[in-house]
Design a protein around this motif. Structure first.
Motif, PDB file in Angstrom:
ATOM      1  N   TYR A  21       6.797  -6.889  11.821  1.00 51.16           N
ATOM      2  CA  TYR A  21       5.654  -7.666  10.804  1.00 51.16           C
ATOM      3  C   TYR A  21       4.402  -7.625  11.438  1.00 51.16           C
ATOM      4  O   TYR A  21       3.395  -7.576  10.657  1.00 51.16           O
ATOM      5  CB  TYR A  21       6.281  -9.026  10.787  1.00 51.16           C
ATOM      6  CG  TYR A  21       5.947  -9.647   9.419  1.00 51.16           C
ATOM      7  CD1 TYR A  21       6.441  -9.376   8.399  1.00 51.16           C
ATOM      8  CD2 TYR A  21       4.907 -10.856   9.497  1.00 51.16           C
ATOM      9  CE1 TYR A  21       6.376 -10.076   7.218  1.00 51.16           C
ATOM     10  CE2 TYR A  21       4.744 -11.421   8.449  1.00 51.16           C
ATOM     11  CZ  TYR A  21       5.457 -11.182   7.333  1.00 51.16           C
ATOM     12  OH  TYR A  21       5.079 -11.747   6.179  1.00 51.16           O
ATOM     13  N   GLN A  24       2.384  -4.121  10.740  1.00 53.84           N
ATOM     14  CA  GLN A  24       2.484  -3.617   9.626  1.00 53.84           C
ATOM     15  C   GLN A  24       1.060  -3.098   9.352  1.00 53.84           C
ATOM     16  O   GLN A  24       1.035  -2.005   8.472  1.00 53.84           O
ATOM     17  CB  GLN A  24       2.681  -4.690   8.694  1.00 53.84           C
ATOM     18  CG  GLN A  24       2.691  -4.310   7.034  1.00 53.84           C
ATOM     19  CD  GLN A  24       4.058  -3.863   6.796  1.00 53.84           C
ATOM     20  OE1 GLN A  24       4.890  -4.407   6.580  1.00 53.84           O
ATOM     21  NE2 GLN A  24       4.159  -2.640   6.665  1.00 53.84           N
ATOM     22  N   HIS A  25      -0.022  -3.258   9.738  1.00 55.81           N
ATOM     23  CA  HIS A  25      -1.427  -2.632   9.871  1.00 55.81           C
ATOM     24  C   HIS A  25      -1.113  -1.013  10.281  1.00 55.81           C
ATOM     25  O   HIS A  25      -2.067  -0.292   9.514  1.00 55.81           O
ATOM     26  CB  HIS A  25      -2.319  -3.204  10.753  1.00 55.81           C
ATOM     27  CG  HIS A  25      -2.315  -3.275  12.170  1.00 55.81           C
ATOM     28  ND1 HIS A  25      -1.103  -4.098  12.796  1.00 55.81           N
ATOM     29  CD2 HIS A  25      -2.632  -2.276  13.307  1.00 55.81           C
ATOM     30  CE1 HIS A  25      -1.333  -3.700  14.114  1.00 55.81           C
ATOM     31  NE2 HIS A  25      -1.928  -2.735  14.221  1.00 55.81           N
ATOM     32  N   GLN A  28       2.244   1.412   5.816  1.00 54.82           N
ATOM     33  CA  GLN A  28       2.914   0.569   4.722  1.00 54.82           C
ATOM     34  C   GLN A  28       3.497   1.414   3.964  1.00 54.82           C
ATOM     35  O   GLN A  28       4.306   0.947   2.751  1.00 54.82           O
ATOM     36  CB  GLN A  28       1.702  -0.110   4.059  1.00 54.82           C
ATOM     37  CG  GLN A  28       0.735  -1.051   4.945  1.00 54.82           C
ATOM     38  CD  GLN A  28      -0.459  -0.307   5.402  1.00 54.82           C
ATOM     39  OE1 GLN A  28      -0.956   0.694   4.994  1.00 54.82           O
ATOM     40  NE2 GLN A  28      -0.948  -1.020   6.296  1.00 54.82           N
ATOM     41  N   LEU A  49       6.749  -2.312   2.507  1.00 55.55           N
ATOM     42  CA  LEU A  49       6.279  -3.259   3.556  1.00 55.55           C
ATOM     43  C   LEU A  49       7.571  -3.825   3.779  1.00 55.55           C
ATOM     44  O   LEU A  49       8.668  -3.674   3.403  1.00 55.55           O
ATOM     45  CB  LEU A  49       5.337  -4.443   2.950  1.00 55.55           C
ATOM     46  CG  LEU A  49       4.037  -4.035   2.201  1.00 55.55           C
ATOM     47  CD1 LEU A  49       3.492  -5.192   1.861  1.00 55.55           C
ATOM     48  CD2 LEU A  49       3.217  -3.122   3.243  1.00 55.55           C
ATOM     49  N   ASP A  52       9.320  -5.897   1.898  1.00 54.94           N
ATOM     50  CA  ASP A  52      10.004  -5.550   0.666  1.00 54.94           C
ATOM     51  C   ASP A  52      11.263  -5.086   0.981  1.00 54.94           C
ATOM     52  O   ASP A  52      12.109  -4.942   0.220  1.00 54.94           O
ATOM     53  CB  ASP A  52       9.113  -4.395   0.070  1.00 54.94           C
ATOM     54  CG  ASP A  52       7.604  -4.693  -0.476  1.00 54.94           C
ATOM     55  OD1 ASP A  52       7.515  -5.931  -0.548  1.00 54.94           O
ATOM     56  OD2 ASP A  52       6.690  -3.882  -0.163  1.00 54.94           O
ATOM     57  N   ILE A  72       7.372   1.418  11.161  1.00 53.13           N
ATOM     58  CA  ILE A  72       6.765   1.194  10.082  1.00 53.13           C
ATOM     59  C   ILE A  72       6.223   2.589   9.795  1.00 53.13           C
ATOM     60  O   ILE A  72       5.468   2.915  10.984  1.00 53.13           O
ATOM     61  CB  ILE A  72       5.747   0.132   9.922  1.00 53.13           C
ATOM     62  CG1 ILE A  72       5.221  -0.463  10.982  1.00 53.13           C
ATOM     63  CG2 ILE A  72       6.653  -1.260   9.429  1.00 53.13           C
ATOM     64  CD1 ILE A  72       3.882   0.237  11.247  1.00 53.13           C
ATOM     65  N   GLY A 310      -2.781  -4.318   0.518  1.00 49.66           N
ATOM     66  CA  GLY A 310      -2.708  -3.269   1.742  1.00 49.66           C
ATOM     67  C   GLY A 310      -3.943  -2.436   1.916  1.00 49.66           C
ATOM     68  O   GLY A 310      -5.122  -2.647   0.854  1.00 49.66           O
TER      69      GLY A 310
END
Ligand code: AMP
Length: 450
Positions: A21, A24-25, A28, A49, A52, A72, A310
């Motif tokens: 989390y 996440q940057h 995505q 994400l 999701d 991610i 995003g």
């Protein structure tokens, strides 16, 4: 990506979830977590994400593990497909392995063809599947030697996290192009792409994984093996410009301090007669603060960002990218109306964002718009994991600064020089890859994608 080898009875899947989390940057497109209970590896992954992809039910199905890794994905190579989501979990003759990769190999295609010649069948377009096959082929040498052999064969940028039923392995490429950090949560080791995720999960940062270092963690502790490295490293300088989160530290350099210093140096290199300095949130904000402090021009909030959108760049086509900027940002009329504005962003890639930013400021009543960029012109493609496959996609490749200024519609445009940017990361003891600015890459790279 983030991994943990538990020594304290922790819920490893939850720790990886919260760690992802915080990362996440970095991507995505897809998210995934693999967990080992000591005997088998189970996993869940999907497109979108972290929030999701995982719900209470899927998280419950991952419980009971002793080690876990998560990823991610920012699409660098391979299509945006479920099959390309990571971790890649695969079986080989000694059991199972789960693998994640951040970066991009420069010789993946050659290695893939060689493997295909000898009958290997691939199910994804991922570099990591090439790596999995290389490890599996020499596993009779033992895990450590199989990994060393694989490392001697691959080239390019890679931070790897790899898990067997009873081991967690981390590897950083010999040039240290992509970041990777080691931390500790109680008695358990954690490894992550960026230190900001350690803060989120309550772990302490120990140190960065060294270029060419291979770390193997199991119930007996941590083993570090240094594989051969070149004389100088080549950490991606774009991590400090844009990719990393501002609250991370990479190889001893605070991303925040580097960005603020970039703003201050930009003010010295490209001063402007103006009433207000504004940043393009979030990536331009810290440099804007630095510019304002150094120039004495007040800092103001010129834009309000919709926090629920995003990163726009990621969108697949130009129409969506343009729409994306407007959905994401709105100029604050009350603040900018009638003023001469210096607006700071971290970079110009295709030029979509800057053009919209200038247009928005003018529509909101700005008298003058002076665009300042806290990095040099991005002029060359990146072979190491940024989604720019050909240089001609870059406005900085085809046009000079004064032409770009006209195209984006600004009253003036100034970029930080390469020397200026290098000064912002001075003192770390590492060298930097500046290929996107200079076209000089630290490894042999194949020609650009046609
Ligand atoms: P562009 O609109 O194509 O000129 O892209 C510039 C904007 O995208 C800037 O606001 C940057 O913060 C951001 N950006 C720069 N590099 C990347 C990247 N590799 N991936 C996603 N966004 C980026």
């Amino acid at each position: 990506m983030l991994g943990i080898f538990d020594q304290d009875g922790l819920d490893v899947q939850d720790i990886v979830y919260f760690g992802l989390y915080a990362l996440q940057h970095r991507g995505q497109e897809s998210a995934g977590i693999a967990v080992s209970n000591g005997n088998e590896i189970i996993y869940h992954k999907g497109m979108g994400l972290v929030t999701d992809v995982f719900d209470d039910q899927t998280m419950a199905s991952l419980s009971g593990g002793k080690a876990a890794i998560g990823h991610i994905r920012y699409t660098t190579s391979g299509d945006r497909l479920y099959a390309n989501a990571q971790p890649l979990v695969t079986k080989y003759k000694k059991g199972s392995m789960a693998l994640t990769h951040n970066g991009r190999l420069s010789n993946a295609e050659a290695l893939r063809s060689e493997l295909e010649e000898t009958g290997t069948i691939f199910q994804t377009n991922l570099d990591i599947e090439v790596i999995a096959n290389l490890i599996a082929r020499s596993i009779d040498l033992g895990l450590e030697d199989a990994l060393k052999k694989m490392i001697s064969m691959i080239q390019g940028a890679y931070a790897l996290l790899f898990m067997t039923e009873d081991k967690l392995v981390a590897i950083r490429d010999p040039l240290g192009i992509r970041p990777l950090a080691l931390g500790r949560l109680g008695n358990s080791y954690v490894i992550a792409s960026e230190t900001c995720s350690f803060d989120t999960i309550g772990a302490d940062y120990i140190r960065d994984v060294k270029p060419g270092e291979l770390i193997i963690i199991d119930k007996d502790g941590l083993t570090s093996i240094q594989t051969p490295i070149p004389l100088s490293s080549a950490l991606c300088i774009f991590e400090f410009v844009y990719i990393a989160r501002t609250d991370s530290t990479i190889d001893g350099i605070s991303v925040y301090m580097a960005r603020k210093d970039a703003g201050a140096r930009l003010a010295a290199e490209h001063p402007a007669e103006a009433d207000l300095v504004v940043g393009v949130p979030d990536s331009g904000t810290t440099a804007a603060l630095g510019y304002a402090e150094a120039s004495g021009i007040p800092f103001g909030e010129g834009f309000i960002k919709n926090r629920y959108v995003g990163r726009t760049f990621i969108k697949a086509n130009q129409r969506l990218r343009e729409q994306g900027v407007r959905v994401k940002l709105n100029a604050l009329r009350r603040i900018v109306k009638g003023k001469r504005i210096v607006v700071i962003d971290d970079s110009i890639v295709r030029g979509t964002t800057s053009k919209k930013i200038v247009e928005m400021l003018r529509l909101a009543g700005a008298k003058e718009v002076h665009m300042r960029i806290s990095s040099p012109p991005v002029r060359f493609y990146c072979p190491y994991g940024i989604d720019i496959e050909t240089s001609d996609q870059l406005i900085g490749h085809s046009y000079k600064v004064d032409e770009i200024c006209k195209i984006i519609g600004a009253d003036s445009l100034g970029y930080l020089s390469q020397e200026g940017l290098l000064k912002t990361v001075e003192g770390s003891g590492c060298d930097f890859c500046r290929g996107c600015f200079s076209g000089n890459y630290p490894t042999d790279v194949k020609n650009e994608k046609e």
